[in-house]
Design an enzyme around this catalytic site. Structure first.
Site, PDB file in Angstrom:
ATOM      1  N   SER A  70       0.853  -1.195   0.000  1.00  0.00           N
ATOM      2  CA  SER A  70       0.000   0.000   0.000  1.00  0.00           C
ATOM      3  C   SER A  70       0.882   1.236   0.000  1.00  0.00           C
ATOM      4  O   SER A  70       2.108   1.151  -0.082  1.00  0.00           O
ATOM      5  CB  SER A  70      -0.862  -0.008   1.266  1.00  0.00           C
ATOM      6  OG  SER A  70       0.006   0.068   2.404  1.00  0.00           O
ATOM      7  N   GLY A  71       0.246   2.411   0.139  1.00  0.00           N
ATOM      8  CA  GLY A  71       1.015   3.636   0.290  1.00  0.00           C
ATOM      9  C   GLY A  71       1.919   3.583   1.506  1.00  0.00           C
ATOM     10  O   GLY A  71       3.083   3.999   1.451  1.00  0.00           O
ATOM     11  N   ASP A  85       0.747  -9.466  -0.161  1.00  0.00           N
ATOM     12  CA  ASP A  85      -0.535  -8.777   0.004  1.00  0.00           C
ATOM     13  C   ASP A  85      -1.649  -9.727  -0.418  1.00  0.00           C
ATOM     14  O   ASP A  85      -1.503 -10.482  -1.393  1.00  0.00           O
ATOM     15  CB  ASP A  85      -0.573  -7.499  -0.849  1.00  0.00           C
ATOM     16  CG  ASP A  85      -1.677  -6.557  -0.422  1.00  0.00           C
ATOM     17  OD1 ASP A  85      -1.381  -5.543   0.235  1.00  0.00           O
ATOM     18  OD2 ASP A  85      -2.851  -6.834  -0.749  1.00  0.00           O
ATOM     19  N   GLY A 100      -1.956  -0.240   8.308  1.00  0.00           N
ATOM     20  CA  GLY A 100      -2.356   0.797   9.251  1.00  0.00           C
ATOM     21  C   GLY A 100      -3.259   0.318  10.370  1.00  0.00           C
ATOM     22  O   GLY A 100      -3.207   0.840  11.480  1.00  0.00           O
ATOM     23  N   HIS A 107       9.694  14.455  25.948  1.00  0.00           N
ATOM     24  CA  HIS A 107      10.379  13.656  26.968  1.00  0.00           C
ATOM     25  C   HIS A 107       9.434  12.774  27.775  1.00  0.00           C
ATOM     26  O   HIS A 107       8.308  13.142  28.102  1.00  0.00           O
ATOM     27  CB  HIS A 107      11.158  14.572  27.923  1.00  0.00           C
ATOM     28  CG  HIS A 107      10.266  15.468  28.733  1.00  0.00           C
ATOM     29  ND1 HIS A 107       9.729  15.096  29.937  1.00  0.00           N
ATOM     30  CD2 HIS A 107       9.810  16.713  28.486  1.00  0.00           C
ATOM     31  CE1 HIS A 107       8.977  16.071  30.419  1.00  0.00           C
ATOM     32  NE2 HIS A 107       9.009  17.075  29.554  1.00  0.00           N
ATOM     33  N   HIS A 139      -0.554   4.317  16.644  1.00  0.00           N
ATOM     34  CA  HIS A 139      -0.193   5.075  15.442  1.00  0.00           C
ATOM     35  C   HIS A 139      -0.221   6.553  15.809  1.00  0.00           C
ATOM     36  O   HIS A 139      -1.270   7.083  16.159  1.00  0.00           O
ATOM     37  CB  HIS A 139      -1.188   4.782  14.316  1.00  0.00           C
ATOM     38  CG  HIS A 139      -0.835   5.430  13.008  1.00  0.00           C
ATOM     39  ND1 HIS A 139      -1.416   5.048  11.827  1.00  0.00           N
ATOM     40  CD2 HIS A 139       0.021   6.437  12.685  1.00  0.00           C
ATOM     41  CE1 HIS A 139      -0.923   5.780  10.836  1.00  0.00           C
ATOM     42  NE2 HIS A 139      -0.062   6.639  11.345  1.00  0.00           N
TER      43      HIS A 139
END
Length: 200
Positions: free
Chosen positions: A10-11, A32, A64, A129, A138
Site C-alpha cells: 500500500s502507500g 498482500d 495501518g 520527553h 499510530h
C-alpha cells in the site's frame, strides 16, 4: 540474508520500503492478499501474506489497522521484526523502541521515551520527553505529544492532533485530526475537537 518481507503493498508499504532501503536492506519483497497487485514501489509482490512461512528474511507489517498489525505479528511471532528509523528522524540516545516499529522522516523523539512493538510514528510527528507509547499505536503525521504523555495499546492519534503534558489516554481510542487533548481519557472511543470530546 539481507531480505525484508513487507506485508501490505500500500502507500504505507511504499514508505516502509523506502526507509528499509535507507536502513541497508537490499532485497525487499511484498506480500498482500490482493492478488491483483504485482508490484509496490518497484518491488515484487509475491503473493498472499500466508506465503511468509515459505520465505526467509526479516518481516515488517506495513498495515495501518492496529488489530490486523497485531494479529499478523502474533501469527509470525518467531520471526525477526526490525525497527526501521528514517535517517532524517531525530531520536534521543536513550529511547527504547519495540520490534516492528517504524519511525518516519522528520520525527523528533526526545529523551526518556518508551515505544512499544508494532508502532507507527509518522512523518514530522513530535514525541517529547518521558512519553510512553503502547503496542500497535499510530502517531499520525504532524501529531504532537507533549512531555510525560502515556498512550495505551492500539490507540490512533490523528494527523495534527496535540496531546498536552501529563495526559493519559486509554487503549483502543481514536483521536481525531487536529484534536487537542487537555484531560485524561479513560473510556474507549473517538475524540474530536478543541478541546476534544467523545464523539457520540
Amino acid at each position: 540474508m539481507n531480505r525484508l518481507i513487507i506485508i501490505g503493498a500500500s502507500g504505507h508499504g511504499k514508505v516502509v520500503a523506502d526507509i528499509a532501503k535507507k536502513n541497508g536492506y537490499k532485497d525487499i519483497v511484498f506480500l498482500d492478499n490482493d492478488l491483483s497487485i504485482k508490484e509496490c514501489a518497484g518491488f515484487p509482490v509475491l503473493g498472499a501474506d500466508a506465503m511468509v512461512a515459505a520465505l526467509d528474511g526479516d518481516v515488517f507489517i506495513a498495515i495501518g489497522n492496529a488489530e490486523v498489525r497485531k494479529k499478523l505479528m502474533e501469527r509470525n511471532i518467531e520471526r525477526n521484526f526490525p525497527v526501521l528509523i528514517h535517517p532524517n528522524a531525530v531520536v534521543a540516545d536513550d529511547v527504547e523502541i519495540g520490534c516492528g516499529t517504524v519511525i518516519m522522516a522528520g520525527t523528533v523523539i526526545n529523551p526518556g521515551v518508551r515505544i512499544g512493538s508494532g508502532v507507527i510514528i509518522n512523518t514530522s510527528s513530535s514525541v517529547d520527553h518521558d512519553c510512553l507509547i503502547g503496542d500497535y499505536c499510530h502517531i499520525s503525521v504532524g501529531a504532537r505529544l507533549c512531555g510525560t504523555v502515556k498512550v495505551e495499546d492500539s490507540t490512533w492519534i490523528g494527523a495534527g492532533a496535540t496531546v498536552s503534558n501529563n495526559i493519559n489516554i486509554c487503549g483502543d481510542c481514536t483521536i481525531g485530526v487536529g484534536a487537542v487533548i487537555i484531560k485524561d481519557i479513560y473510556e474507549m472511543g473517538t475524540y474530536i475537537g478543541i478541546p476534544a470530546r467523545m464523539k457520540k
